[in-house]
Design a protein around this motif. Structure first.
Motif, mmCIF file in Angstrom:
data_model
loop_
_atom_site.group_PDB
_atom_site.id
_atom_site.type_symbol
_atom_site.label_atom_id
_atom_site.label_comp_id
_atom_site.label_asym_id
_atom_site.label_seq_id
_atom_site.Cartn_x
_atom_site.Cartn_y
_atom_site.Cartn_z
ATOM 1 N N GLY A 1 -38.717 -44.413 -33.738
ATOM 2 C CA GLY A 1 -37.350 -44.004 -34.026
ATOM 3 C C GLY A 1 -36.886 -42.771 -33.282
ATOM 4 N N VAL A 2 -37.755 -42.213 -32.439
ATOM 5 C CA VAL A 2 -37.389 -41.025 -31.658
ATOM 6 C C VAL A 2 -37.560 -41.335 -30.178
ATOM 7 C CG1 VAL A 2 -37.880 -38.599 -31.175
ATOM 8 C CG2 VAL A 2 -38.070 -39.464 -33.519
ATOM 9 N N ARG A 3 -36.535 -41.033 -29.382
ATOM 10 C CA ARG A 3 -36.585 -41.278 -27.929
ATOM 11 C C ARG A 3 -36.440 -39.938 -27.207
ATOM 12 N NH1 ARG A 3 -32.545 -42.597 -23.873
ATOM 13 N NH2 ARG A 3 -30.932 -42.669 -25.509
ATOM 14 N N PRO A 4 -37.552 -39.391 -26.704
ATOM 15 C CA PRO A 4 -37.463 -38.116 -25.989
ATOM 16 C C PRO A 4 -37.120 -38.297 -24.516
ATOM 17 C CG PRO A 4 -39.757 -38.729 -26.204
ATOM 18 C CD PRO A 4 -38.958 -39.821 -26.879
ATOM 19 N N THR A 5 -36.293 -37.411 -24.007
ATOM 20 C CA THR A 5 -36.041 -37.292 -22.571
ATOM 21 C C THR A 5 -36.402 -35.879 -22.160
ATOM 22 O OG1 THR A 5 -34.237 -38.915 -22.561
ATOM 23 C CG2 THR A 5 -34.324 -37.357 -20.727
ATOM 24 N N SER A 6 -37.298 -35.744 -21.192
ATOM 25 C CA SER A 6 -37.701 -34.426 -20.701
ATOM 26 C C SER A 6 -36.933 -34.103 -19.435
ATOM 27 C CB SER A 6 -39.204 -34.390 -20.420
ATOM 28 O OG SER A 6 -39.947 -34.600 -21.603
ATOM 29 N N SER A 7 -36.377 -32.905 -19.377
ATOM 30 C CA SER A 7 -35.656 -32.446 -18.189
ATOM 31 C C SER A 7 -36.463 -31.364 -17.496
ATOM 32 C CB SER A 7 -34.284 -31.907 -18.587
ATOM 33 O OG SER A 7 -33.607 -31.389 -17.464
ATOM 34 N N LEU A 8 -36.746 -31.573 -16.209
ATOM 35 C CA LEU A 8 -37.495 -30.618 -15.409
ATOM 36 C C LEU A 8 -36.568 -30.011 -14.360
ATOM 37 C CD1 LEU A 8 -40.755 -32.711 -14.811
ATOM 38 C CD2 LEU A 8 -40.172 -31.238 -16.753
ATOM 39 N N ALA A 9 -36.759 -28.722 -14.094
ATOM 40 C CA ALA A 9 -35.861 -28.023 -13.166
ATOM 41 C C ALA A 9 -36.034 -28.491 -11.729
ATOM 42 C CB ALA A 9 -36.087 -26.519 -13.256
ATOM 43 N N GLY A 10 -37.232 -28.971 -11.374
ATOM 44 C CA GLY A 10 -37.477 -29.429 -10.011
ATOM 45 C C GLY A 10 -37.921 -28.342 -9.063
ATOM 46 N N ARG A 11 -38.379 -27.202 -9.601
ATOM 47 C CA ARG A 11 -38.808 -26.098 -8.739
ATOM 48 C C ARG A 11 -40.240 -26.262 -8.255
ATOM 49 N NH1 ARG A 11 -36.249 -20.886 -11.990
ATOM 50 N NH2 ARG A 11 -34.050 -21.306 -11.471
ATOM 51 N N VAL A 12 -41.026 -27.121 -8.917
ATOM 52 C CA VAL A 12 -42.404 -27.386 -8.520
ATOM 53 C C VAL A 12 -42.452 -28.716 -7.804
ATOM 54 C CG1 VAL A 12 -44.755 -27.770 -9.352
ATOM 55 C CG2 VAL A 12 -43.313 -26.046 -10.447
ATOM 56 N N ALA A 13 -43.143 -28.762 -6.657
ATOM 57 C CA ALA A 13 -43.142 -29.959 -5.817
ATOM 58 C C ALA A 13 -43.760 -31.159 -6.511
ATOM 59 C CB ALA A 13 -43.878 -29.670 -4.510
ATOM 60 N N SER A 14 -44.870 -30.960 -7.209
ATOM 61 C CA SER A 14 -45.565 -32.075 -7.866
ATOM 62 C C SER A 14 -45.816 -31.729 -9.324
ATOM 63 C CB SER A 14 -46.885 -32.384 -7.146
ATOM 64 O OG SER A 14 -46.660 -32.742 -5.804
ATOM 65 N N LEU B 1 -33.418 -34.379 -26.322
ATOM 66 C CA LEU B 1 -33.587 -33.825 -24.979
ATOM 67 C C LEU B 1 -34.523 -32.627 -25.055
ATOM 68 C CD1 LEU B 1 -32.809 -33.616 -21.950
ATOM 69 C CD2 LEU B 1 -30.922 -32.121 -22.674
ATOM 70 N N ILE B 2 -35.546 -32.630 -24.207
ATOM 71 C CA ILE B 2 -36.477 -31.500 -24.113
ATOM 72 C C ILE B 2 -36.265 -30.816 -22.774
ATOM 73 C CG2 ILE B 2 -38.892 -30.775 -24.121
ATOM 74 C CD1 ILE B 2 -39.528 -33.407 -25.603
ATOM 75 N N LEU B 3 -35.797 -29.585 -22.796
ATOM 76 C CA LEU B 3 -35.713 -28.792 -21.574
ATOM 77 C C LEU B 3 -37.110 -28.250 -21.331
ATOM 78 C CD1 LEU B 3 -32.397 -26.880 -22.365
ATOM 79 C CD2 LEU B 3 -32.679 -29.018 -21.084
ATOM 80 N N GLY B 4 -37.809 -28.820 -20.341
ATOM 81 C CA GLY B 4 -39.243 -28.626 -20.270
ATOM 82 C C GLY B 4 -39.759 -27.943 -19.028
ATOM 83 N N GLY B 5 -40.979 -28.366 -18.664
ATOM 84 C CA GLY B 5 -41.679 -27.763 -17.544
ATOM 85 C C GLY B 5 -42.875 -26.940 -17.967
ATOM 86 N N THR B 6 -43.081 -26.779 -19.272
ATOM 87 C CA THR B 6 -44.199 -25.994 -19.777
ATOM 88 C C THR B 6 -45.232 -26.909 -20.433
ATOM 89 O OG1 THR B 6 -43.101 -25.689 -21.912
ATOM 90 C CG2 THR B 6 -42.717 -24.000 -20.229
#
Length: 249
Positions: free
Chosen positions: A24-37, A4-9
């Motif tokens: 062998g690696v499955r990334p999931t990126s989590s975005l806060a949702g504060r930016v519209a696009s 899990l990548i806590l992202g947005g940068t």
């Protein structure tokens, strides 16, 4: 290996690219949702909050996360402490990815402060026309300054409360030095306010301010939680993941 990548940068997107290309690696990126696009990284993406440290811990368990990386903005302090607490609750390894902060050089007139509120208290002693580059969050700290004029640059339009005398410039970095020079001159800016975000995308404003002899109010970034290892670039973070996955480099 589920990461899990806590992202947005920018660094988070680069890390997602590196891990997405790794067998062998499955990334999931989590975005806060504060930016519209937002600019979406490769791989799986989720948008929105977790509901505090407990919610994040539950998500880590439910989705079988093997390791996670806090690659949020250097000023996303609350999320970083939630991540540290969730790691302690679940025993899932956590790494912080933080770009290096800016360092003043000869000719800079920097004024170091600990918060936006402190920056607002200092501003009237430094200038009257302010280039405010701290984003759309936190403008309430500057709302009482009716005698000052603000040029506010952000990705999305700010909401009230905000300064009464304000012009909004919707833009997203990276920015060029020539563009920043033109902006400061065209708007007759006499003081700049920024957070110590680090990185190259928004650094040209600091050079332009130095060339123009302008004071810069720099808000210090919050510390990374104790006992959380820190790296400064996506490649080092990817190496940290590979060490735990057993995937050959």
């Amino acid at each position: 290996m589920h990461v899990l990548i806590l992202g947005g940068t920018t660094e988070a997107r680069r890390l997602a690219e590196l891990l997405h290309a790794t067998p062998g690696v499955r990334p999931t990126s989590s975005l806060a949702g504060r930016v519209a696009s937002p600019r979406l990284p490769p791989g799986e993406v989720r948008v929105g909050g977790f509901g505090g440290a407990e919610g994040l811990a539950a998500w880590l368990r439910e989705h079988g996360v093997d390791a996670f990386i806090d690659a949020t903005h250097p000023f996303a302090g609350t999320m970083s402490f939630h991540a540290a607490r969730a790691a302690a609750m679940t025993h899932v390894p956590l790494l912080a990815l933080r770009r290096p902060g800016w360092v003043p050089v000869a000719g800079d007139d920097w004024h170091d402060v600990g918060s936006l509120t402190e920056a607002a208290r200092l501003l009237p002693t430094l200038g009257r026309r302010v280039f405010l580059t701290t984003g759309r969050m936190g403008l309430a700290a500057f709302a009482p300054l009716d005698d000052l004029w603000f040029l506010v640059r952000s990705v999305d339009a700010p909401e009230a409360p905000h300064p009464a005398r304000m012009e909004v410039l919707l833009d997203r970095g990276p920015f060029t030095l020539d563009g920043e020079r033109d902006l400061l001159g065209r708007h007759r800016v006499d003081v700049v306010v920024t957070k110590d975000s680090g990185g190259a995308a928004t650094a040209p404003k600091l050079t332009a301010a130095r060339e123009a002899g302008l004071p810069v109010v720099v808000v210090r970034r919050p510390p990374v939680p104790e006992d959380v290892a820190v790296v400064t670039d996506p490649e080092a973070a990817a190496h940290w993941v590979l060490e735990r996955s057993g995937t050959p480099r």
